[in-house]
Every structure is written in C-alpha cells, then in structure tokens.
Design a protein around this motif. Structure first.
Motif, PDB file in Angstrom:
ATOM      1  N   LEU A 151       0.576  -1.113   0.159  1.00  0.00           N
ATOM      2  CA  LEU A 151       0.030   0.029  -0.030  1.00  0.00           C
ATOM      3  C   LEU A 151       0.822   0.849   0.644  1.00  0.00           C
ATOM      4  O   LEU A 151       0.818   2.455  -0.624  1.00  0.00           O
ATOM      5  CB  LEU A 151      -0.845  -0.233   0.846  1.00  0.00           C
ATOM      6  N   THR A 152       1.843   1.083   0.753  1.00  0.00           N
ATOM      7  CA  THR A 152       3.109   2.315   0.256  1.00  0.00           C
ATOM      8  C   THR A 152       3.368   2.292  -0.752  1.00  0.00           C
ATOM      9  O   THR A 152       3.968   3.929  -1.145  1.00  0.00           O
ATOM     10  CB  THR A 152       4.014   1.826   1.488  1.00  0.00           C
ATOM     11  N   ASP A 153       3.467   1.305  -1.904  1.00  0.00           N
ATOM     12  CA  ASP A 153       4.104   1.644  -2.665  1.00  0.00           C
ATOM     13  C   ASP A 153       3.193   2.142  -3.846  1.00  0.00           C
ATOM     14  O   ASP A 153       3.234   2.755  -4.367  1.00  0.00           O
ATOM     15  CB  ASP A 153       4.888   0.056  -3.731  1.00  0.00           C
ATOM     16  N   PHE A 190       0.448   9.457  -5.647  1.00  0.00           N
ATOM     17  CA  PHE A 190       1.136  10.295  -5.660  1.00  0.00           C
ATOM     18  C   PHE A 190       1.759  11.363  -6.371  1.00  0.00           C
ATOM     19  O   PHE A 190       1.654  12.302  -6.907  1.00  0.00           O
ATOM     20  CB  PHE A 190       1.603  10.860  -4.252  1.00  0.00           C
ATOM     21  N   LEU A 191       2.755  10.384  -6.953  1.00  0.00           N
ATOM     22  CA  LEU A 191       3.305  11.537  -8.194  1.00  0.00           C
ATOM     23  C   LEU A 191       2.654  11.213  -8.703  1.00  0.00           C
ATOM     24  O   LEU A 191       3.333  12.419  -9.636  1.00  0.00           O
ATOM     25  CB  LEU A 191       5.054  10.035  -7.888  1.00  0.00           C
TER      26      LEU A 191
END
Ligand code: E4P
Length: 216
Positions: A201-203, A209-210
C-alpha cells in the motif's frame, strides 16, 4: 530497541549504517569465514575497520574454549577499540571468563543462549549482552520469541541489567515479535531490516501521489 546488523560484510554494514538507524554490529566465526577473512592479522584488522565505520558496540567472538585462552584472546580483541564487545560462548569457562571481563571493565556478549537458565547465569556473571538464538530455536520446533519474553520477564522481576540481544533473526516478523517480547536489541541480517520497509500500500500510494503531483 537497538538495531545491530548481523554480518561481517562491509558493504552491507555500510548500507545499514547509511540508513542512520544502526546501533552496532555482531559477527561470529561463520560470518567472518563467509567474507574470506583468514589469519589473526586479517581478523583483527577487519574488526578495526568495522569499528571505524560504525559508532556503536561491535561484537568480536573468541575462538577458544578454556578460561585462560578466552581471557588472553578477549584482552587482544578489547584492545582493538573501546567499542569492541567480547563475544563468549555459553559454557562453564565462558561464564568464568565473562565474570573476569566484567570485573576488568571489558564488555561481553554471551552467545549461543537457548534457555532461560543459561540467560540467568550470563546475567549473574555480569554480561553486557546475552544472545538467545531465535531462528535456530524455531528450527527445532521451539518458539524462539517465547524465550525472549520469558527472559525479559525474569530480568524485570530480578532487576538484571544484562541486555537481551535477540540473535539468529531470519525475517522482519522476528524483529517485530522480539520488540513486542521485550528484547533490548535485535541483531539482524540486512534483508530483514530492509524487509521492515515493505508494504504494497506504501508503493501504490506513492505511485499515485507522484502521478497526481504531475497535475499540480
Ligand atoms: C549473532 O550474534 C549470532 O551469531 C547470529 O545471529 C546467528 O545467526 P544464525 O542462526 O542465522 O547463524
């Protein structure tokens, strides 16, 4: 909880140290041999290099098993650098040697601990650290993390100052469970430390976001 890296590999030590979260290094004869370190001078130089790289306690293991030889060897190791911790096996002469090192201001790490009784003896001798081998216990069908919890409970009740250094860590879950069980230190392979970073989920979140950042 302190983080040590469990390797004699200089590149891996540097990578963990560059993260800024490293408190020390543990080695053992198997890890030194794996890096091709051979002969007295090479061994002592390797420990010196590690001490110059990392500002923290560095365990260097004695290779003898009698009291007199362990004391003689430990004195040479301790003279390399003030951060050297002499690693001594959990045997009868090892306990005597730990007591001698304690009385003479030399830090120790009692290694190859597999029971609460052994932990009590090492603490009574004044060991700075003691190393229960979590992964190797798991391999035999016993719960290594349970041993950390048992030792932590005894040390709290009895007020022993020896730090519990969870060793033989095999994965990120071991680190989390040892932290929950009351380990003072975890010594881990680089992969297990880096494994703590991972979450899908971080990735996914960062990718989104990016992507959205381009629209800003
Ligand atoms: C560290 O102090 C120990 O020697 C090491 O963690 C043992 O790990 P292993 O069981 O993976 O060899």
């Amino acid at each position: 909880m302190k983080f040590f890296i469990d390797t004699a590999n200089l590149a891996q030590i540097k990578e963990a140290n560059d993260l800024g979260i490293l408190d020390g290094v543990t080695t053992n004869p198997s890890l030194m041999a794996k890096e091709g370190i051979k002969g007295n001078d090479a061994i002592l130089n390797h420990y010196k290099t590690i001490c110059e790289m990392v500002d923290g306690d560095i365990s260097a293991e004695v290779l003898s098993v009698t009291f007199d030889e362990m004391v003689a060897e430990g004195k040479i190791l301790a003279a390399i650098h003030p951060n050297i911790v002499v690693k001594v096996p959990m045997i009868k002469d090892g306990i005597k040697a730990i007591k001698w090192f304690t009385d003479n201001g030399i830090k120790t790490n009692c290694t190859l601990v597999f029971s609460a009784g052994q932990a009590i003896l090492a603490a009574k001798a004044g060991a700075t650290y003691l190393s229960p081998f979590i992964g190797r216990l798991d391999d035999t069908g016993y719960d290594g993390v349970e041993l950390i919890a048992q030792i932590a409970n005894i040390f709290t009740i009895q007020g022993f100052q020896t730090e519990i250094l969870a060793a033989s860590i095999r994965n990120p879950l071991h680190i989390i469970k040892c932290a929950e069980a009351g380990a003072d230190v975890c010594t881990c392979p680089l992969d297990s430390i880096l494994g703590l970073l991972k979450h899908p989920l971080t990735d996914i979140g960062l990718a989104k976001f990016l992507e959205d950042a381009k629209k800003m």
